[in-house]
Design a protein around this motif. Structure first.
Motif, PDB file in Angstrom:
ATOM      1  N   UNK A  48      20.177  -2.593  11.402  1.00 19.37           N
ATOM      2  CA  UNK A  48      19.758  -3.696  12.286  1.00 19.37           C
ATOM      3  C   UNK A  48      18.302  -4.071  12.046  1.00 19.37           C
ATOM      4  N   UNK A  49      17.933  -4.175  10.791  1.00 15.69           N
ATOM      5  CA  UNK A  49      16.536  -4.366  10.405  1.00 15.69           C
ATOM      6  C   UNK A  49      15.882  -5.614  10.984  1.00 15.69           C
ATOM      7  N   UNK A  50      16.638  -6.668  11.181  1.00 11.53           N
ATOM      8  CA  UNK A  50      16.032  -7.907  11.663  1.00 11.53           C
ATOM      9  C   UNK A  50      16.067  -8.037  13.182  1.00 11.53           C
ATOM     10  N   UNK A  51      16.598  -7.038  13.869  1.00 13.83           N
ATOM     11  CA  UNK A  51      16.602  -7.034  15.334  1.00 13.83           C
ATOM     12  C   UNK A  51      15.250  -6.556  15.851  1.00 13.83           C
ATOM     13  N   UNK A  52      14.883  -7.013  17.035  1.00 17.31           N
ATOM     14  CA  UNK A  52      13.659  -6.519  17.660  1.00 17.31           C
ATOM     15  C   UNK A  52      13.815  -5.039  17.967  1.00 17.31           C
ATOM     16  N   UNK A  53      12.769  -4.278  17.718  1.00 18.66           N
ATOM     17  CA  UNK A  53      12.799  -2.854  18.032  1.00 18.66           C
ATOM     18  C   UNK A  53      12.444  -2.680  19.508  1.00 18.66           C
ATOM     19  N   UNK A  54      13.051  -1.697  20.133  1.00 14.89           N
ATOM     20  CA  UNK A  54      12.800  -1.427  21.549  1.00 14.89           C
ATOM     21  C   UNK A  54      11.672  -0.409  21.706  1.00 14.89           C
ATOM     22  N   UNK A  55      11.156  -0.330  22.901  1.00 17.00           N
ATOM     23  CA  UNK A  55      10.132   0.671  23.219  1.00 17.00           C
ATOM     24  C   UNK A  55      10.684   2.079  22.979  1.00 17.00           C
ATOM     25  N   UNK A  56      11.938   2.286  23.325  1.00 16.14           N
ATOM     26  CA  UNK A  56      12.602   3.572  23.154  1.00 16.14           C
ATOM     27  C   UNK A  56      12.663   3.976  21.685  1.00 16.14           C
ATOM     28  N   UNK A  57      13.143   3.079  20.829  1.00 18.29           N
ATOM     29  CA  UNK A  57      13.304   3.398  19.416  1.00 18.29           C
ATOM     30  C   UNK A  57      11.948   3.589  18.741  1.00 18.29           C
ATOM     31  N   UNK A  58      10.955   2.797  19.131  1.00 13.65           N
ATOM     32  CA  UNK A  58       9.648   2.979  18.512  1.00 13.65           C
ATOM     33  C   UNK A  58       9.044   4.330  18.905  1.00 13.65           C
ATOM     34  N   UNK A  59       9.267   4.765  20.136  1.00 10.97           N
ATOM     35  CA  UNK A  59       8.823   6.112  20.546  1.00 10.97           C
ATOM     36  C   UNK A  59       9.425   7.171  19.631  1.00 10.97           C
ATOM     37  N   UNK A  60      10.711   7.026  19.355  1.00  6.49           N
ATOM     38  CA  UNK A  60      11.379   7.992  18.485  1.00  6.49           C
ATOM     39  C   UNK A  60      10.729   8.018  17.100  1.00  6.49           C
ATOM     40  N   UNK A  61      10.393   6.844  16.578  1.00  9.93           N
ATOM     41  CA  UNK A  61       9.757   6.785  15.258  1.00  9.93           C
ATOM     42  C   UNK A  61       8.378   7.435  15.268  1.00  9.93           C
ATOM     43  N   UNK A  62       7.585   7.157  16.281  1.00  8.63           N
ATOM     44  CA  UNK A  62       6.232   7.715  16.333  1.00  8.63           C
ATOM     45  C   UNK A  62       6.272   9.230  16.536  1.00  8.63           C
ATOM     46  N   UNK A  63       7.146   9.715  17.401  1.00 12.76           N
ATOM     47  CA  UNK A  63       7.262  11.161  17.600  1.00 12.76           C
ATOM     48  C   UNK A  63       7.723  11.825  16.307  1.00 12.76           C
ATOM     49  N   UNK A  64       8.676  11.211  15.608  1.00 12.18           N
ATOM     50  CA  UNK A  64       9.118  11.739  14.316  1.00 12.18           C
ATOM     51  C   UNK A  64       7.948  11.811  13.334  1.00 12.18           C
ATOM     52  N   UNK A  65       7.117  10.778  13.318  1.00 12.24           N
ATOM     53  CA  UNK A  65       5.939  10.754  12.445  1.00 12.24           C
ATOM     54  C   UNK A  65       4.997  11.908  12.768  1.00 12.24           C
ATOM     55  N   UNK A  66       4.707  12.100  14.035  1.00 10.03           N
ATOM     56  CA  UNK A  66       3.814  13.187  14.447  1.00 10.03           C
ATOM     57  C   UNK A  66       4.404  14.539  14.066  1.00 10.03           C
ATOM     58  N   UNK A  67       5.677  14.721  14.317  1.00 11.32           N
ATOM     59  CA  UNK A  67       6.308  16.000  13.994  1.00 11.32           C
ATOM     60  C   UNK A  67       6.342  16.248  12.486  1.00 11.32           C
ATOM     61  N   UNK A  68       6.642  15.221  11.698  1.00  8.71           N
ATOM     62  CA  UNK A  68       6.648  15.375  10.231  1.00  8.71           C
ATOM     63  C   UNK A  68       5.248  15.660   9.710  1.00  8.71           C
ATOM     64  N   UNK A  69       4.266  14.914  10.201  1.00 10.51           N
ATOM     65  CA  UNK A  69       2.888  15.075   9.710  1.00 10.51           C
ATOM     66  C   UNK A  69       2.288  16.418  10.114  1.00 10.51           C
ATOM     67  N   UNK A  70       2.621  16.885  11.302  1.00  9.51           N
ATOM     68  CA  UNK A  70       2.055  18.155  11.770  1.00  9.51           C
ATOM     69  C   UNK A  70       2.876  19.350  11.312  1.00  9.51           C
ATOM     70  N   UNK A  71       4.117  19.089  10.930  1.00  8.12           N
ATOM     71  CA  UNK A  71       4.994  20.173  10.505  1.00  8.12           C
ATOM     72  C   UNK A  71       5.526  21.014  11.652  1.00  8.12           C
ATOM     73  N   UNK A  72       5.360  20.517  12.864  1.00  6.56           N
ATOM     74  CA  UNK A  72       5.779  21.279  14.042  1.00  6.56           C
ATOM     75  C   UNK A  72       6.516  20.373  15.018  1.00  6.56           C
ATOM     76  N   UNK A  73       7.696  20.789  15.468  1.00  6.57           N
ATOM     77  CA  UNK A  73       8.370  20.005  16.508  1.00  6.57           C
ATOM     78  C   UNK A  73       7.593  20.086  17.825  1.00  6.57           C
ATOM     79  N   UNK A  74       7.623  19.017  18.562  1.00  6.03           N
ATOM     80  CA  UNK A  74       6.949  18.977  19.866  1.00  6.03           C
ATOM     81  C   UNK A  74       7.917  19.474  20.921  1.00  6.03           C
ATOM     82  N   UNK A  75       7.491  20.446  21.708  1.00  4.62           N
ATOM     83  CA  UNK A  75       8.300  20.957  22.815  1.00  4.62           C
ATOM     84  C   UNK A  75       7.867  20.258  24.096  1.00  4.62           C
ATOM     85  N   UNK A  76       8.820  19.784  24.871  1.00  3.89           N
ATOM     86  CA  UNK A  76       8.503  19.142  26.149  1.00  3.89           C
ATOM     87  C   UNK A  76       8.090  20.222  27.139  1.00  3.89           C
ATOM     88  N   UNK A  77       6.898  20.058  27.705  1.00  6.42           N
ATOM     89  CA  UNK A  77       6.377  21.035  28.668  1.00  6.42           C
ATOM     90  C   UNK A  77       6.007  20.391  29.997  1.00  6.42           C
TER      91      UNK A  77
END
Length: 190
Positions: A48-77
């Protein structure tokens, strides 16, 4: 006869149109392929590349970026502050200081995200990666003087991040020295 032919052809046409949104535009292919190779494109954002991205999906992308770059999954605390979502990635993004709600108790996960919101989230994510890794992204001195033709439409809370994201080439303008801060962003632009 013509009505029968059109009716019979309609499913094929619908399938062809929906399939085309599952192929990135030519201008986006190289960047998407590069991001995909680095594990930065999650399955949900790989269509769905030409569809508008939602706030929810963009959060998922940014969290994935942080986890990949840091090499550590984020635990919800923390406890979830939002009444309209319980998605782990949104809570992670909130906990990391990458995202805020549209109010103290509402996130609006299915709303399209604006370009200024994306710039702020990406730069907050970059700062969080730096904090986790003990690094620092490229020097951004001089970016605070950058002026856009549509700057009066950029929210004050987003202006510095929009300038930095633009300076670093993370967010390009839309032509004529405009950034279109309130405009939405497609999945492929994200």
């Amino acid at each position: 006869m013509l009505a029968v032919t059109l009716t019979a052809a309609a499913p094929a046409l619908v399938n062809a149109l929906s399939a085309s949104s599952d192929v990135p535009s030519s201008w986006a292919r190289d960047e998407i392929n590069s991001a995909r190779a680095k594990g930065l494109v999650i399955a949900e954002a790989d269509r769905n590349y030409t569809s508008n991205i939602t706030r929810r999906l963009f959060c998922k992308l940014v969290v994935n970026l942080v986890e990949k770059a840091s090499g550590t999954p984020v635990a919800v605390t923390i406890s979830n502050p939002f009444g309209d979502t319980n998605e782990n990635e949104i809570i992670k993004a909130y906990q990391l200081g990458i995202v805020k709600g549209v109010s103290a108790t509402r996130f609006a996960p299915n709303d399209p995200i604006t370009r200024e919101q994306i710039a702020a989230m990406v730069m907050r994510g970059a700062r969080k990666i730096d904090e986790l890794k003990g690094t620092s992204y490229a020097s951004v001195s001089g970016t605070l003087n950058t002026t856009f033709a549509d700057q009066k439409y950029i929210s004050s809370w987003a202006l510095e991040d929009v300038r930095i994201a633009n300076y670093l080439g993370i967010m390009k303008g839309v032509g004529q020295n405009r950034i279109n801060p309130k405009g939405n962003t497609t999945v492929e632009q994200s």
